[in-house]
Design an enzyme around this catalytic site. Structure first.
Site, PDB file in Angstrom:
ATOM      1  N   GLU A 237     -35.572  51.192  42.827  1.00  0.00           N
ATOM      2  CA  GLU A 237     -35.013  51.704  44.086  1.00  0.00           C
ATOM      3  C   GLU A 237     -35.440  53.139  44.403  1.00  0.00           C
ATOM      4  O   GLU A 237     -35.912  53.398  45.524  1.00  0.00           O
ATOM      5  CB  GLU A 237     -33.479  51.594  44.080  1.00  0.00           C
TER       6      GLU A 237
ATOM      7  N   CYS B 193     -27.756  49.799  40.064  1.00  0.00           N
ATOM      8  CA  CYS B 193     -26.852  50.338  39.048  1.00  0.00           C
ATOM      9  C   CYS B 193     -25.920  51.377  39.663  1.00  0.00           C
ATOM     10  O   CYS B 193     -26.252  52.057  40.639  1.00  0.00           O
ATOM     11  CB  CYS B 193     -27.637  50.922  37.877  1.00  0.00           C
TER      12      CYS B 193
ATOM     13  N   CYS C 122     -28.704  54.101  41.033  1.00  0.00           N
ATOM     14  CA  CYS C 122     -29.559  53.698  42.151  1.00  0.00           C
ATOM     15  C   CYS C 122     -28.734  53.498  43.418  1.00  0.00           C
ATOM     16  O   CYS C 122     -29.246  53.689  44.530  1.00  0.00           O
ATOM     17  CB  CYS C 122     -30.311  52.426  41.796  1.00  0.00           C
TER      18      CYS C 122
ATOM     19  N   ARG D  36     -48.132  35.773  27.052  1.00  0.00           N
ATOM     20  CA  ARG D  36     -47.903  36.753  25.986  1.00  0.00           C
ATOM     21  C   ARG D  36     -47.707  38.155  26.565  1.00  0.00           C
ATOM     22  O   ARG D  36     -46.869  38.920  26.094  1.00  0.00           O
ATOM     23  CB  ARG D  36     -49.086  36.776  25.026  1.00  0.00           C
TER      24      ARG D  36
ATOM     25  N   HIS E  71     -36.378  53.563  37.898  1.00  0.00           N
ATOM     26  CA  HIS E  71     -36.004  52.259  38.418  1.00  0.00           C
ATOM     27  C   HIS E  71     -36.723  52.013  39.739  1.00  0.00           C
ATOM     28  O   HIS E  71     -37.323  52.913  40.330  1.00  0.00           O
ATOM     29  CB  HIS E  71     -34.495  52.175  38.600  1.00  0.00           C
TER      30      HIS E  71
ATOM     31  N   THR F 105     -48.207  28.485   9.776  1.00  0.00           N
ATOM     32  CA  THR F 105     -49.187  28.754  10.828  1.00  0.00           C
ATOM     33  C   THR F 105     -49.918  30.059  10.567  1.00  0.00           C
ATOM     34  O   THR F 105     -51.132  30.163  10.761  1.00  0.00           O
ATOM     35  CB  THR F 105     -48.486  28.802  12.198  1.00  0.00           C
TER      36      THR F 105
ATOM     37  N   ASP G  89     -53.817  29.360  10.167  1.00  0.00           N
ATOM     38  CA  ASP G  89     -54.608  29.739  11.339  1.00  0.00           C
ATOM     39  C   ASP G  89     -55.113  31.172  11.288  1.00  0.00           C
ATOM     40  O   ASP G  89     -56.069  31.511  11.983  1.00  0.00           O
ATOM     41  CB  ASP G  89     -53.781  29.568  12.615  1.00  0.00           C
TER      42      ASP G  89
END
Length: 436
Positions: A56, A79, A88, A188, A54, A200, A204
Site C-alpha cells: 500500500e 494492517c 497501511c 520452487r 508493504h 531420494t 538422485d
C-alpha cells in the site's frame, strides 16, 4: 456501493500482481495493491522482497496527489497495528483515498477487522470479499500459517504413462520434458522450502535449487528427512549448504543430548544444540516482521498419541530404505562433518510431520514443496497434511521394474478439487487443491 465489473477486473489485476513476489516476502504475505482514479491505474505495487515496504505505501507513493479521492484495490486487509512499519490503513487515510476494495480479511487477530474499522471510521467506503476465492488461493501460504500454524504443503509428482516415478538404483530418471521441468523451477522459486527423503537424496543426489537464469537467488531452503545422518558429505546438497541453506531432520535418538545421556561427548554443547522448533536460518535477516502464527487448527492434534508409524520397510532411526545406522562414534563423525559444511541438523522424528510442520512455521516458513520420493509422499498424504497436488503425467514408459507412484489421477484422495489441466509439450499437469 455494490461490486462492479470494474472492481473485479482491477482486483484480478491486483491478485496477479501479488503473485510476483511469492516466496520472497519472508513472514509477510505477498500483497498486491492498485490505486485507481477515474478508471485509470495511477499507482501499483507488490510487497517488497523481504516483506517491507508493504504494497500500500509503495502504490500510494507512486500515485502521489492522484491518490486523493481514488479507489485502492488491495488483496489483503490493510494492517492496522504498529510493527516495524506504520499501519497501511493509516497511509490510505493520510493520502485521502475515497474507497478501499479488499479481497481477503486478514486472519491475524491484531489486524482482522481492525484495518477495515479504521478506514470506515475515517469516512472511507470499504468493500470486502471481492474475488475472495481467488484472493485466498494467492495468499494460501500466509493464511495456512496464520490459521493452522504450519506451512502450506504442495506435493509434486511426475508419473510415467505406466504409473512409475523412477527406477531403483538409477538415480534421477527424466520423466517429463524441458517445458514441464521449467514449470517446476518456477514453482520452487515461489516456495519457501523444499523437502525430500534421504532415499531420494542419496539415490538422485539432487541440488534442489532454482536453476532458471535470473531466479537462482530465489532457491528455497532445502530439507532432508534423514533419521540417522546418512546424507553423504560429498552430496550436492552438503557441498552447497553455505550457498543455499540445508536442514537435515534427524531422529532424536541420534541427537547430541541422547549421546550425552549415554556418557558420550556430544559434538556441540547441549545448550547451543539445535532443538525441535529451531529450524532453519532466516532467508533474510531483515525480513522478519512482527507477525506470529497464532492459529493451531490442525497442527499437533495427534502429537504424543496417534503418531505416524515408520514408513513401510523402515525402522525408527533408519535411513529411508537404507541399512541400520552405524555405531554411535560414526554418527558423531557424520554429524561433525555435516555441521562443518554448514548443514543445520534438527532433532525431530522425521516420521511425525504434525510436529515438524509447526516447527517450520515458527521460523517463518509458510510454504513447503514435497518433491521426493514415494515413501515421503505417502507420509504426508496419509497424515492429511497435503494442501495441493501437482501431478505431472508424461508419455514415457518406465517398465515393470520401476518405482510405483504413490498417487495417480485415478486415485486422488477425497476432499481435493480439480483446479485445472495444463499442457507443457508432451506432458500434462493436473492441479488439485484441498477444499477445506
Amino acid at each position: 456501493m455494490s461490486v462492479t465489473g470494474d472492481d473485479e477486473d482491477f482486483m484480478a489485476a491486483a491478485i496477479r500482481l501479488s503473485r510476483r513476489h511469492l516466496g520472497r516476502t519472508a513472514t509477510n504475505p505477498s500483497v498486491g495493491c492498485l490505486i485507481v482514479r477515474n478508471g485509470v491505474v495511477v499507482g501499483s505495487a507488490v510487497t517488497a522482497p523481504g516483506g517491507r515496504p508493504h504494497a500500500e505505501p509503495q502504490a500510494l507513493a507512486e500515485a502521489g496527489e492522484l491518490a486523493r479521492g481514488a479507489t485502492a484495490y488491495v488483496t489483503l486487509e490493510p494492517c492496522s497495528h504498529h510493527g516495524k512499519t506504520p499501519p497501511c490503513a493509516e497511509a490510505l487515510i493520510s493520502y485521502g483515498v475515497a474507497r478501499v476494495v479488499i479481497s481477503v480479511t486478514d486472519p491475524d487477530p491484531r489486524v482482522s477487522g481492525r484495518g477495515i474499522s479504521m478506514l470506515r471510521d475515517a469516512g472511507i467506503e470499504v468493500t470486502t470479499g471481492v474475488l475472495e476465492v481467488e484472493g485466498r488461493r494467492s495468499l494460501a501460504a500466509y493464511l495456512t500459517r496464520q490459521t493452522k500454524n504450519r506451512p502450506y504443503v504442495t506435493l509434486k509428482l511426475a508419473v510415467s504413462a505406466d504409473g512409475m516415478i523412477g527406477r531403483p538404483g538409477e538415480g534421477q530418471v527424466a520423466i517429463t520434458g524441458p517445458q514441464a521441468r521449467a514449470q517446476v523451477q518456477a514453482l520452487r522459486a515461489e516456495t519457501d522450502a523444499i523437502l525430500v527423503g534421504i532415499g531420494t537424496a542419496i539415490a538422485d543426489d539432487p541440488l534442489l535449487t532454482v536453476r532458471t537464469p535470473g531466479l537462482e537467488a530465489q532457491s528455497p531452503i532445502r530439507i532432508v528427512l534423514d533419521p540417522s545422518l546418512a546424507l553423504p558429505l560429498t552430496s550436492k546438497l552438503v557441498q552447497t549448504a553455505r550457498e543455499v541453506p540445508v536442514i537435515v531432520v534427524a531422529s532424536e535418538e541420534v541427537s547430541p543430548l541422547a549421546a550425552d545421556a549415554e556418557g558420550l561427548t556430544p559434538s556441540v554443547p547441549p545448550e547451543i544444540s539445535p532443538t525441535r522448533g529451531e529450524i532453519g536460518k532466516e532467508r533474510d535477516s531483515h525480513s522478519q516482521d512482527d507477525l506470529s502464527s497464532p492459529g493451531s487448527e490442525d497442527a499437533g492434534k495427534k502429537v504424543g498419541h496417534d503418531l505416524i508409524s515408520p514408513l513401510v520397510g523402515e525402522m525408527p532411526g533408519r535411513a529411508e530404505g537404507g541399512d541400520a545406522p552405524a555405531e554411535t562414534a560414526n554418527v558423531e563423525s557424520r554429524r561433525a562433518g555435516l555441521e562443518a559444511a554448514g548443514v543445520e541438523i534438527v532433532y525431530c522424528n522425521p516420521y511425525h510431520p504434525q510436529v515438524l510442520l509447526p516447527a517450520l512455521a515458527t521460523r517463518g516458513i509458510s510454504s513447503l514443496l514435497v518433491e521426493g520420493g514415494a515413501k515421503t509422499a505417502r507420509l504426508f498424504l496419509e497424515a492429511g497434511l497435503v494442501d495441493r497436488i501437482h501431478l505431472y503425467q508424461a508419455p514415457v514408459i518406465i517398465g515393470e521394474d520401476g518405482i510405483e507412484s504413490p498417487l495417480q489421477a485415478t486415485d486422488i484422495p477425497s476432499g481435493f478439487a480439480h483446479r485445472g489441466t495444463y499442457i507443457f509439450g508432451a506432458d500434462r499437469l493436473d492441479e488439485y487443491e484441498r477444499e477445506n
